[in-house]
Design a protein around this motif. Sequence first.
Motif, PDB file in Angstrom:
ATOM      1  N   GLU B  27     -11.896 -18.800  23.377  1.00  0.00           N
ATOM      2  CA  GLU B  27     -12.357 -17.425  23.171  1.00  0.00           C
ATOM      3  C   GLU B  27     -12.969 -17.350  21.780  1.00  0.00           C
ATOM      4  OE1 GLU B  27     -10.140 -13.073  22.917  1.00  0.00           O
ATOM      5  OE2 GLU B  27      -8.968 -14.863  22.499  1.00  0.00           O
ATOM      6  N   ILE B  28     -14.051 -16.555  21.652  1.00  0.00           N
ATOM      7  CA  ILE B  28     -14.611 -16.357  20.326  1.00  0.00           C
ATOM      8  C   ILE B  28     -13.766 -15.312  19.590  1.00  0.00           C
ATOM      9  CG2 ILE B  28     -16.610 -15.477  19.031  1.00  0.00           C
ATOM     10  CD1 ILE B  28     -17.332 -18.072  20.175  1.00  0.00           C
ATOM     11  N   VAL B  29     -13.387 -15.618  18.366  1.00  0.00           N
ATOM     12  CA  VAL B  29     -12.723 -14.645  17.500  1.00  0.00           C
ATOM     13  C   VAL B  29     -13.693 -14.347  16.366  1.00  0.00           C
ATOM     14  CG1 VAL B  29     -10.769 -14.179  15.981  1.00  0.00           C
ATOM     15  CG2 VAL B  29     -10.431 -15.503  18.068  1.00  0.00           C
ATOM     16  N   ALA B  30     -14.041 -13.090  16.210  1.00  0.00           N
ATOM     17  CA  ALA B  30     -15.012 -12.695  15.189  1.00  0.00           C
ATOM     18  C   ALA B  30     -14.302 -11.870  14.125  1.00  0.00           C
ATOM     19  CB  ALA B  30     -16.137 -11.880  15.824  1.00  0.00           C
ATOM     20  N   MET B  31     -14.632 -12.145  12.871  1.00  0.00           N
ATOM     21  CA  MET B  31     -14.034 -11.397  11.775  1.00  0.00           C
ATOM     22  C   MET B  31     -15.125 -10.746  10.948  1.00  0.00           C
ATOM     23  SD  MET B  31     -11.538 -12.534   8.674  1.00  0.00           S
ATOM     24  CE  MET B  31     -12.639 -12.484   7.300  1.00  0.00           C
ATOM     25  N   SER B  32     -14.964  -9.478  10.682  1.00  0.00           N
ATOM     26  CA  SER B  32     -15.918  -8.766   9.856  1.00  0.00           C
ATOM     27  C   SER B  32     -15.477  -8.877   8.395  1.00  0.00           C
ATOM     28  CB  SER B  32     -15.952  -7.292  10.277  1.00  0.00           C
ATOM     29  OG  SER B  32     -16.478  -6.496   9.240  1.00  0.00           O
ATOM     30  N   ILE B  33     -16.377  -9.426   7.550  1.00  0.00           N
ATOM     31  CA  ILE B  33     -16.063  -9.495   6.123  1.00  0.00           C
ATOM     32  C   ILE B  33     -16.026  -8.075   5.561  1.00  0.00           C
ATOM     33  CG2 ILE B  33     -16.816 -10.388   3.881  1.00  0.00           C
ATOM     34  CD1 ILE B  33     -16.171 -12.665   5.561  1.00  0.00           C
ATOM     35  N   GLN B  34     -16.826  -7.224   6.171  1.00  0.00           N
ATOM     36  CA  GLN B  34     -16.872  -5.814   5.804  1.00  0.00           C
ATOM     37  C   GLN B  34     -15.479  -5.180   5.838  1.00  0.00           C
ATOM     38  OE1 GLN B  34     -19.318  -3.779   4.886  1.00  0.00           O
ATOM     39  NE2 GLN B  34     -19.570  -2.037   6.231  1.00  0.00           N
ATOM     40  N   SER B  35     -14.788  -5.385   6.955  1.00  0.00           N
ATOM     41  CA  SER B  35     -13.509  -4.704   7.131  1.00  0.00           C
ATOM     42  C   SER B  35     -12.310  -5.626   6.937  1.00  0.00           C
ATOM     43  CB  SER B  35     -13.437  -4.107   8.536  1.00  0.00           C
ATOM     44  OG  SER B  35     -13.458  -5.159   9.494  1.00  0.00           O
ATOM     45  N   GLY B  36     -12.541  -6.934   7.045  1.00  0.00           N
ATOM     46  CA  GLY B  36     -11.427  -7.870   6.989  1.00  0.00           C
ATOM     47  C   GLY B  36     -10.668  -7.937   8.301  1.00  0.00           C
ATOM     48  N   LYS B  37     -11.157  -7.222   9.331  1.00  0.00           N
ATOM     49  CA  LYS B  37     -10.452  -7.213  10.622  1.00  0.00           C
ATOM     50  C   LYS B  37     -11.056  -8.265  11.549  1.00  0.00           C
ATOM     51  CE  LYS B  37      -8.765  -2.511  10.685  1.00  0.00           C
ATOM     52  NZ  LYS B  37      -9.459  -1.455   9.980  1.00  0.00           N
ATOM     53  N   TYR B  38     -10.222  -8.800  12.422  1.00  0.00           N
ATOM     54  CA  TYR B  38     -10.688  -9.838  13.335  1.00  0.00           C
ATOM     55  C   TYR B  38     -10.374  -9.450  14.775  1.00  0.00           C
ATOM     56  CZ  TYR B  38      -5.785 -11.109  12.714  1.00  0.00           C
ATOM     57  OH  TYR B  38      -4.413 -11.076  12.629  1.00  0.00           O
ATOM     58  N   TYR B  39     -11.220  -9.903  15.687  1.00  0.00           N
ATOM     59  CA  TYR B  39     -11.116  -9.479  17.088  1.00  0.00           C
ATOM     60  C   TYR B  39     -11.323 -10.664  18.018  1.00  0.00           C
ATOM     61  CZ  TYR B  39     -12.225  -5.148  14.653  1.00  0.00           C
ATOM     62  OH  TYR B  39     -12.236  -4.109  13.756  1.00  0.00           O
ATOM     63  N   GLY B  40     -10.482 -10.738  19.060  1.00  0.00           N
ATOM     64  CA  GLY B  40     -10.689 -11.726  20.117  1.00  0.00           C
ATOM     65  C   GLY B  40     -11.614 -11.111  21.151  1.00  0.00           C
ATOM     66  N   LEU B  41     -12.703 -11.782  21.462  1.00  0.00           N
ATOM     67  CA  LEU B  41     -13.705 -11.169  22.340  1.00  0.00           C
ATOM     68  C   LEU B  41     -13.453 -11.418  23.825  1.00  0.00           C
ATOM     69  CD1 LEU B  41     -16.983 -11.762  20.285  1.00  0.00           C
ATOM     70  CD2 LEU B  41     -15.362  -9.873  20.195  1.00  0.00           C
ATOM     71  N   GLN B  42     -12.491 -12.290  24.147  1.00  0.00           N
ATOM     72  CA  GLN B  42     -12.173 -12.620  25.542  1.00  0.00           C
ATOM     73  C   GLN B  42     -13.381 -13.231  26.264  1.00  0.00           C
ATOM     74  OE1 GLN B  42     -10.272  -8.933  26.853  1.00  0.00           O
ATOM     75  NE2 GLN B  42      -8.325  -9.783  26.148  1.00  0.00           N
ATOM     76  N   GLU B  43     -13.206 -13.470  27.561  1.00  0.00           N
ATOM     77  CA  GLU B  43     -14.184 -14.326  28.233  1.00  0.00           C
ATOM     78  C   GLU B  43     -15.595 -13.752  28.228  1.00  0.00           C
ATOM     79  OE1 GLU B  43     -13.322 -15.314  32.309  1.00  0.00           O
ATOM     80  OE2 GLU B  43     -15.394 -16.019  32.586  1.00  0.00           O
ATOM     81  N   ILE B  44     -15.724 -12.526  28.746  1.00  0.00           N
ATOM     82  CA  ILE B  44     -17.074 -11.957  28.878  1.00  0.00           C
ATOM     83  C   ILE B  44     -17.657 -11.653  27.493  1.00  0.00           C
ATOM     84  CG2 ILE B  44     -18.461 -10.173  29.990  1.00  0.00           C
ATOM     85  CD1 ILE B  44     -17.045 -11.529  32.137  1.00  0.00           C
ATOM     86  N   GLY B  45     -16.805 -11.109  26.628  1.00  0.00           N
ATOM     87  CA  GLY B  45     -17.250 -10.783  25.278  1.00  0.00           C
ATOM     88  C   GLY B  45     -17.742 -12.016  24.539  1.00  0.00           C
TER      89      GLY B  45
END
Lengths: 152, 101
Positions: B27-45
Amino acid sequence: MLIKNLHRFSRYSFKDKSLLIEATVLLTIAKTAVTFLPFRWIAPHLGQSMAETPLSDHSGHNRIEDRISWAIQTMSRYLPWECKCLVQAVCGKLMLRRRRLISTLYLGVAKDENGSLSAHAWLRCGHRILTGDSGAEQFKIISSFGDQGFSK
Amino acid sequence: MTRARTIDLDTMVERREDVVFSEVDGEIVAMSIQSGKYYGLQEIGSRIWDIIDDPISISKICEALMAEYDVTADQCNLDVLRFMEKLWNKDLIRLVDQKPA
């Protein structure tokens, strides 16, 4: 408990006491910054995004790096507030920079068996991981902040 | 934070430069340097994140997904719009004719 700790503190060498005090101050600064500032204000001060510093050590500096690691981990245990991995890594970077030593701060993520994400931060100087070492290998690096070196 | 502007199928989107990402357990995990928050995008994402490595319109994203997944056009459009709105609100993407924030 406090008396015991003060007694223990008084028995350290002068150099070690100084390091512990320095770590205390910089852990406090790092904790305040991480808690209250948006990450985008902190990130530019951590180094160049996605850059990494060399793996080789400056010979002769090894001992101070180890002592810095020890001071941070010691004070993290004794300070009355939680000093999580990012706070320790930022503190380590600041302490190394004061000595003109370059380092790389890594942010990593991992997924547990339930699919929950967690993040971790660790600091590498040369081939040593100074903070956040335990469990770091389980995390996939998502970002790194490497110092670009100091002008002579 | 939701924005005043709404996005539609013709909107062109691209990844923000201040977002770092890595693949973690498929799964792609994306982190915003802007917010410092990270998100798992799951399969479709994660698939959508791959698709938007160059600026692209949302309708083209839907076309690509419909070729790969068994989904109606209406459902795909709705789901993708909703997802892109989320990415936008989380500062992971930029709308292409928008000035950098």
